[in-house]
Design an enzyme around this catalytic site. Structure first.
Site, PDB file in Angstrom:
ATOM      1  N   GLN A 136       0.838  -1.199   0.000  1.00 50.22           N
ATOM      2  CA  GLN A 136       0.000   0.000   0.000  1.00 50.22           C
ATOM      3  C   GLN A 136       0.870   1.243   0.000  1.00 50.22           C
ATOM      4  O   GLN A 136       1.667   1.447   0.928  1.00 50.22           O
ATOM      5  CB  GLN A 136      -0.904  -0.012   1.238  1.00 50.22           C
ATOM      6  CG  GLN A 136      -1.797   1.198   1.391  1.00 50.22           C
ATOM      7  CD  GLN A 136      -2.561   1.173   2.701  1.00 50.22           C
ATOM      8  OE1 GLN A 136      -2.036   0.735   3.720  1.00 50.22           O
ATOM      9  NE2 GLN A 136      -3.790   1.638   2.696  1.00 50.22           N
ATOM     10  N   GLY A 137       0.731   2.105  -1.005  1.00 48.33           N
ATOM     11  CA  GLY A 137       1.500   3.336  -1.089  1.00 48.33           C
ATOM     12  C   GLY A 137       0.637   4.545  -0.794  1.00 48.33           C
ATOM     13  O   GLY A 137       0.216   5.253  -1.717  1.00 48.33           O
ATOM     14  N   SER A 197       1.001   6.601   2.737  1.00 46.40           N
ATOM     15  CA  SER A 197       1.675   7.568   3.603  1.00 46.40           C
ATOM     16  C   SER A 197       2.875   8.205   2.906  1.00 46.40           C
ATOM     17  O   SER A 197       3.573   7.567   2.116  1.00 46.40           O
ATOM     18  CB  SER A 197       2.147   6.887   4.890  1.00 46.40           C
ATOM     19  OG  SER A 197       1.047   6.410   5.642  1.00 46.40           O
ATOM     20  N   GLU A 223     -10.240  -1.628   5.876  1.00 44.87           N
ATOM     21  CA  GLU A 223      -9.033  -1.828   6.674  1.00 44.87           C
ATOM     22  C   GLU A 223      -9.326  -1.659   8.150  1.00 44.87           C
ATOM     23  O   GLU A 223      -8.930  -2.483   8.978  1.00 44.87           O
ATOM     24  CB  GLU A 223      -7.961  -0.833   6.237  1.00 44.87           C
ATOM     25  CG  GLU A 223      -6.666  -0.939   7.037  1.00 44.87           C
ATOM     26  CD  GLU A 223      -5.647   0.138   6.674  1.00 44.87           C
ATOM     27  OE1 GLU A 223      -4.487  -0.007   7.079  1.00 44.87           O
ATOM     28  OE2 GLU A 223      -6.017   1.116   6.007  1.00 44.87           O
ATOM     29  N   GLU A 250      -5.439   9.088  17.490  1.00 48.58           N
ATOM     30  CA  GLU A 250      -5.921  10.466  17.611  1.00 48.58           C
ATOM     31  C   GLU A 250      -6.909  10.802  16.490  1.00 48.58           C
ATOM     32  O   GLU A 250      -7.935  11.462  16.725  1.00 48.58           O
ATOM     33  CB  GLU A 250      -4.730  11.439  17.582  1.00 48.58           C
ATOM     34  CG  GLU A 250      -3.845  11.396  18.824  1.00 48.58           C
ATOM     35  CD  GLU A 250      -2.904  10.206  18.839  1.00 48.58           C
ATOM     36  OE1 GLU A 250      -2.283   9.955  19.885  1.00 48.58           O
ATOM     37  OE2 GLU A 250      -2.791   9.513  17.803  1.00 48.58           O
TER      38      GLU A 250
END
Length: 392
Positions: free
Chosen positions: A126-127, A129, A244, A380
Site C-alpha cells: 500500500q502506497g 503515507s 481496513e 488520535e
C-alpha cells in the site's frame, strides 16, 4: 445481542476446524503460536491452500476466486484462523485492493488482477503515507502527469509495509495540483519492477524489516492501471480504509493471544507456584476477556447490521481504536508473564526465527504492537472521527 451460532453456522465452523487441522503445516503453526510473524513463504503457502476452498478471499464472487460467504461465515472463518495460529490471507490483496477493484475496477482489471490476488501470484503493498503527511492522506505530494498512454509518477512514499517483498503497489497520487485537497487525487496500480523505483528499508524498534521508503523517479505507469476515475481516487481510498479499519479490530487475535497468556501463566512458576495462582493476574485476565467479548459483540453488530447508520466511519473507528488498545494490552501482559526471559533475543537475520529463547518473540511482538496505534489511521484521528460522527 445473541451470538449463538445457527446449526448451519456451527456446521461451517466445524468444517473450517477440520480443514485447518488437516492442512495447516505444523511448523508454521508452531512458529506463530510462539509469537513469530509469518514469513512470506508461510503466507503464500497457506493462502494457496485456503484458495482451494475459496477461503483466501471468502467474500469475493466465485468467478474471481471467492466463496461468496456471508458476514457471519467470514467472521467464523477469521476467528478459526486466529484460533489455530494460522497466517491470515495477505491483507493488502484480499482485504483492501480486492474490494476496491470489485467496486471501482474495470472488467479487464477484475479479470486480470483478482484471481492473482486471491492465489497470491502477485503480492501488493500500500502506497499511501508520505513524509510530512502523517495521517493526513489528502496532503500527499506524489504527482502523476498524463503523457499519452502513461502517467509519469514522481515522489516518495514512506512506512510502506512489505514493499521489499511485494510485486506491485497500489498508490494514491496527485493528478491535479490545482484541485481542492481531497480532489485531484487518483488511485494507480504500479508494477514495482518498473524503472525509476527505489525501495529502501526501515528497521523498526523490534529489530525487524517490515517497513520501507519507496521513491518514484519518472516512473511510467500505463493509463489502464488507473482504478476508478481520474481525480476521484479519494473515493477509492475512503472505501479501502473502511475495510481496513474494520479488520483491525482482530477479535480472534486478541482471544488467541489471551489464551496463550493463560497457558504460559499456568506453566511458569514463581516461588514454586504457577503464576496463574495470583488473584491479581486472574482478575486482569478476566477483565481483558470481558473487554474482548464486548468488542466481539460490537464487531458483529457493525458487520451484520442492516442499519446504515451503523456503517458510518465513526463506527469502524470504534472497532479500530478499541481493538488496537486490546492488542497492545495483551502484548504487554504476555511480556510481563515471561519476565526477564522476554528480553533474551538476538538480532533478526531475515530467515531465522529471530530469537534464541522461547520468550524472545514476545518482546519483538510487544514492540511492534505499539505501531497499532498508528497504522490504519492513528488513534488520535479515530477519536476525531468519533467526535464528529458519533458525538456530533
Amino acid at each position: 445481542m445473541n451470538l449463538d451460532l445457527t446449526a448451519r453456522q456451527a456446521e461451517f465452523r466445524d468444517e473450517v476446524r477440520r480443514f485447518v487441522h488437516e492442512r495447516l503445516p505444523a511448523d508454521i503453526q508452531a512458529r506463530l503460536r510462539l509469537g513469530h510473524p509469518p514469513r512470506k513463504q508461510d503466507t503464500v503457502t497457506w493462502q494457496r491452500i485456503l484458495n482451494e476452498k475459496g477461503w483466501a478471499a471468502p467474500h469475493w464472487p466465485r468467478e474471481y476466486g471467492g466463496a461468496e460467504l456471508g458476514q457471519a461465515e467470514r467472521l467464523i472463518l477469521l476467528d478459526e484462523l486466529f484460533r489455530a495460529s494460522a497466517p491470515l490471507p495477505q491483507v493488502f490483496n484480499v482485504g483492501m485492493l480486492g474490494p476496491v477493484l470489485l467496486k471501482f475496477g474495470t472488467d479487464a482489471q477484475k479479470r486480470h488482477f483478482l484471481p492473482k490476488l486471491a492465489n497470491l501470484d502477485l503480492w501488493f503493498c500500500q502506497g499511501f503515507s508520505e513524509p510530512g503527511s502523517g495521517s493526513d492522506l489528502a496532503s500527499l505530494r506524489t504527482s502523476a502527469r498524463r503523457e499519452a498512454a502513461h502517467y509519469i509518477v514522481n515522489g516518495q512514499k514512506i512506512w510502506t509495509t512489505t514493499a521489499h517483498l511485494a510485486d506491485w503497489v497500489f498508490a494514491l497520487v496527485r493528478t491535479d495540483a490545482a484541485a481542492k485537497k481531497q480532489q485531484g487525487i487518483s488511485f494507480l496500480l504500479i508494477d514495482l519492477r518498473t524503472p525509476g523505483i527505489t525501495i529502501r528499508p526501515i528497521t523498526s524498534i523490534d529489530g525487524q524489516h517490515h517497513l520501507n521508503e519507496v521513491f518514484f523517479d519518472e516512473v511510467r505507469v500505463p493509463v489502464e492501471n488507473l482504478v476508478g476515475e481520474e481525480g476521484r481516487g479519494w473515493d477509492c481510498a475512503k472505501y479501502l480504509l473502511m475495510n481496513e479499519r474494520t479488520g483491525i479490530a482482530n477479535v480472534g487475535l486478541c482471544r488467541e493471544r489471551l489464551g496463550y497468556a493463560r497457558e504460559l501463566a499456568g506453566r511458569l512458576t514463581e516461588a514454586g507456584r504457577p503464576l496463574l495462582d495470583s488473584p491479581k493476574l486472574r482478575g486482569e485476565m478476566a477483565m481483558l476477556d470481558a473487554e474482548i467479548r464486548a468488542l466481539e459483540i460490537t464487531n458483529w453488530r457493525f458487520l451484520l447490521s442492516s442499519d446504515t447508520a451503523q456503517k458510518t466511519p465513526g463506527f469502524a473507528s470504534v472497532l479500530k481504536l478499541k481493538g488496537t488498545e486490546l492488542q497492545q494490552d495483551i502484548a504487554q501482559l504476555l511480556q510481563r508473564i515471561a519476565g526477564p526471559s522476554a528480553m533474551e533475543r538476538r538480532p533478526h537475520d531475515g530467515d531465522s526465527d529471530g530469537a534464541a529463547h522461547w520468550a524472545g518473540p514476545l518482546a519483538m511482538r510487544y514492540f511492534y504492537s505499539r505501531a497499532a496505534s498508528i497504522y490504519g489511521g492513528t488513534s488520535e484521528v479515530q477519536k476525531d472521527i468519533l467526535a464528529k460522527t458519533i458525538l456530533g
